[in-house]
Design a protein around this motif. Structure first.
Motif, short mmCIF file in Angstrom:
data_model
loop_
_atom_site.label_atom_id
_atom_site.label_comp_id
_atom_site.label_asym_id
_atom_site.label_seq_id
_atom_site.Cartn_x
_atom_site.Cartn_y
_atom_site.Cartn_z
N ALA A 160 69.64 11.56 95.21
CA ALA A 160 68.47 11.18 94.38
C ALA A 160 68.93 10.34 93.19
CB ALA A 160 67.75 12.44 93.90
N ALA A 161 70.05 10.73 92.59
CA ALA A 161 70.58 9.97 91.44
C ALA A 161 70.92 8.54 91.86
CB ALA A 161 71.82 10.68 90.89
N GLN A 162 71.52 8.40 93.02
CA GLN A 162 71.86 7.05 93.49
C GLN A 162 70.60 6.20 93.69
OE1 GLN A 162 74.24 8.64 96.70
NE2 GLN A 162 75.98 7.36 96.09
N ARG A 163 69.57 6.82 94.27
CA ARG A 163 68.31 6.09 94.49
C ARG A 163 67.68 5.70 93.14
NH1 ARG A 163 66.97 9.73 98.80
NH2 ARG A 163 67.39 8.60 100.73
N ALA A 164 67.73 6.63 92.17
CA ALA A 164 67.15 6.34 90.85
C ALA A 164 67.86 5.14 90.22
CB ALA A 164 67.26 7.57 89.95
N LYS A 170 67.64 3.94 83.76
CA LYS A 170 68.83 3.83 82.91
C LYS A 170 69.28 5.17 82.36
CE LYS A 170 69.35 -0.66 83.16
NZ LYS A 170 68.32 -0.97 84.13
N VAL A 171 68.40 6.16 82.45
CA VAL A 171 68.75 7.52 82.01
C VAL A 171 68.28 8.48 83.10
CG1 VAL A 171 68.30 9.34 80.29
CG2 VAL A 171 68.51 6.96 79.53
N LEU A 172 69.07 9.51 83.33
CA LEU A 172 68.71 10.51 84.33
C LEU A 172 68.76 11.87 83.66
CD1 LEU A 172 68.19 10.44 87.45
CD2 LEU A 172 70.53 11.21 87.71
N GLU A 173 67.76 12.70 83.96
CA GLU A 173 67.80 14.07 83.46
C GLU A 173 67.73 15.04 84.65
OE1 GLU A 173 66.08 15.95 79.77
OE2 GLU A 173 64.49 16.51 81.16
N ILE A 174 68.61 16.02 84.64
CA ILE A 174 68.57 17.09 85.63
C ILE A 174 67.71 18.21 85.04
CG2 ILE A 174 69.95 18.83 86.85
CD1 ILE A 174 72.34 16.80 86.60
N HIS A 175 66.72 18.66 85.81
CA HIS A 175 65.82 19.71 85.34
C HIS A 175 66.45 21.08 85.62
CE1 HIS A 175 62.40 21.87 84.13
NE2 HIS A 175 61.44 21.26 84.80
N GLY A 176 67.00 21.66 84.57
CA GLY A 176 67.64 22.98 84.73
C GLY A 176 66.89 24.07 83.98
N ALA A 177 65.56 23.85 83.77
CA ALA A 177 64.79 24.78 82.93
C ALA A 177 63.60 25.37 83.69
CB ALA A 177 64.29 24.03 81.69
N HIS A 178 62.79 26.14 82.95
CA HIS A 178 61.44 26.58 83.34
C HIS A 178 61.36 27.41 84.61
CE1 HIS A 178 59.99 22.87 80.80
NE2 HIS A 178 60.61 23.80 80.08
N GLY A 179 62.46 28.05 84.98
CA GLY A 179 62.42 28.97 86.12
C GLY A 179 62.50 28.28 87.48
N TYR A 180 62.73 26.98 87.49
CA TYR A 180 62.87 26.29 88.78
C TYR A 180 64.27 26.56 89.33
CZ TYR A 180 58.43 24.41 87.32
OH TYR A 180 57.11 24.33 86.91
N LEU A 181 64.62 25.87 90.44
CA LEU A 181 65.79 26.34 91.20
C LEU A 181 67.05 26.53 90.35
CD1 LEU A 181 66.72 27.22 93.99
CD2 LEU A 181 67.53 24.89 94.37
N ILE A 182 67.40 25.53 89.54
CA ILE A 182 68.66 25.63 88.80
C ILE A 182 68.62 26.81 87.83
CG2 ILE A 182 70.16 24.47 87.10
CD1 ILE A 182 69.58 21.83 88.58
N GLN A 183 67.51 26.92 87.09
CA GLN A 183 67.47 28.03 86.13
C GLN A 183 67.38 29.37 86.83
OE1 GLN A 183 64.25 28.92 83.56
NE2 GLN A 183 65.56 30.37 82.48
N SER A 184 66.80 29.40 88.03
CA SER A 184 66.72 30.70 88.71
C SER A 184 68.11 31.16 89.16
CB SER A 184 65.71 30.67 89.86
OG SER A 184 66.15 29.85 90.90
N PHE A 185 69.05 30.21 89.30
CA PHE A 185 70.45 30.60 89.53
C PHE A 185 71.07 31.11 88.23
CE2 PHE A 185 70.30 28.59 93.66
CZ PHE A 185 71.33 29.18 94.37
#
Ligand SMILES: Cc1cc2nc3c(=O)[nH]c(=O)nc-3n(C[C@H](O)[C@H](O)[C@H](O)COP(=O)(O)O)c2cc1C
Length: 383
Positions: A160-164, A170-185
């Motif tokens: 996904a980052a490569q496609r973006a 020019k800036v990419l943010e990984i969503h690691g909040a709000h109870g979604y997959l990353i934060q649930s880990f």
């Protein structure tokens, strides 16, 4: 300071105002529609320094609702390209937030209650998570990911980052909040695994750090990478601000440039704990101005990393003070900038940073300046 540029790697943000990621539930098959162009280009005309897309799913199960934006195909990337181009044309910086909804996916949008889709709904899918633990009552039990499936999702973030990048973000943010997959880990409340991806904080951080490393490895060296965290997520045995400081240091070591400090979400409701008092927030409206700023402040000071503050930032002077006091490097606005998309231009006027209305798009600037002259004349007649 609100209108001073910020250099991050090879990218210069023209000011410190950021449009926070805002889900629009208006896509079809993950494709951007006219709505995304109209919505995001308005903020570019309003001259926010950095304009983020909404949470954009790295694979179909990574959407929150069937109408969420995606970037798991080249066609999806192409569909957002005109928006990216327009944001740059306005002198602003286009950013994309990439995300995986995990166990909070397969849901209705908030304006339909935010409830999970019925399993028999044709648009529903089986959600995934670190453990087979539902979000709460009434939510389906997600499928616990095995290590091979985890590796595939890490790879999905990188692709996904490569496609973006290919379409000009020019800036990419990984969503690691709000109870979604990353934060649930990350959270012990949702991660009860006993393999390398669970257990102590090192185990629970493994997935987040693998995503950050894999993304950084393909995201160009000269472009900045942001990571959004839920700095706290209660109750007391949940994820703490101390945990966030540890994570932020690790993220910085992986090449993350800015930690975006939000809060809450693992149990469904956002921002479980209030900032200063540590007392639980009782109602959805109980959000004092800048209630999450203390998290950005603490992570910035203790982890030595740049931070972005977000949450009920309303007033230009309030935003200016956050920066002046060294509590964050950037301020992000969500609801306030939807309410007034020209907030940055109005803030520049209020703080005396644009007395001649030169910040406005050239198509408007001369007329807005004349508007000011007319207003001043009319005011003088009434004295
Ligand atoms: C309509 C709406 C959609 C949102 N979508 C996202 C999203 O896609 N990704 C995300 O990280 N946060 C999302 N958020 C949270 C905002 O980015 C922001 O953190 C939050 O609204 C607090 O800032 P505010 O008080 O200025 O609105 C959303 C908030 C709103 C109101």
């Amino acid at each position: 300071m609100l209108f001073t540029p910020l250099q991050l790697r090879g990218v210069t943000l023209p000011n410190r105002i950021v449009v926070s990621p805002l889900c629009m539930y208006s896509s079809k098959d993950g494709l951007a529609t006219d709505w995304q162009f109209a919505h995001l280009s308005t903020f570019a005309r309003g001259k926010a320094g950095l304009v983020f897309t909404e949470a954009t799913a790295v694979e179909p199960r990574g959407r929150i609702t069937p109408a969420c934006l995606g970037i798991w195909t080249d066609e999806q990337a192409e569909a957002i390209k005109p928006t990216v181009r327009f944001i740059e044309e306005m002198g602003c910086v286009p950013g994309m937030q990439i995300a995986h909804a995990g166990r909070k996916g397969s849901a209705n949008p908030p304006f339909k209650g935010g409830t999970p889709l019925a399993p028999e709904d044709a648009d529903a899918w089986e959600t995934v998570a670190p453990s087979a633990e539902p979000v709460g009552e009434g939510w389906p039990v997600p499928q616990a990911l095995d290590t091979q499936e985890i590796a595939q999702i890490v790879e999905d973030f990188a692709v996904a980052a490569q496609r973006a990048h290919t379409v000009g973000f020019k800036v990419l943010e990984i969503h690691g909040a709000h109870g979604y997959l990353i934060q649930s880990f990350l959270s012990p409340l949702s991660n009860t695994r006993n393999d390398a991806y669970g257990g102590d904080i090192q185990g629970r951080m493994r997935f987040a750090l693998e995503v950050a490393k894999a993304t950084r490895a393909v995201w160009p060296e000269d472009l900045p990478l942001f990571f959004r965290i839920s700095a706290v997520d209660g109750p007391a045995d949940g994820w703490s601000i101390e945990d966030s400081v540890i994570l932020a240091k690790e993220l910085a070591a992986c090449g993350v440039d800015v930690v975006d400090c939000s809060a809450g979400g693992v149990r469904g409701a956002p921002a479980f704990r209030a900032s200063d008092s540590g007392a639980p927030l009782k109602a959805g409206a109980e959000r004092p101005p800048g209630f999450q700023v203390p998290y950005a402040d603490r992570v910035r000071k203790e982890a030595g990393v740049k931070t972005m503050a977000v949450g009920v930032i309303i007033d230009p002077q309030q935003a200016e003070d956050i920066l002046q006091d060294g509590r964050a490097d950037l301020v992000a606005l969500g609801r306030e900038i939807m309410y007034n998309p020209f907030w940055p231009l109005h803030a520049a006027q209020a703080l005396g940073a644009d007395p001649e209305s030169e910040m406005w798009p050239r198509q408007y600037a001369w007329a807005v300046k004349r508007r000011g002259e007319i207003a001043a004349y009319n005011a003088s007649q009434h004295r």
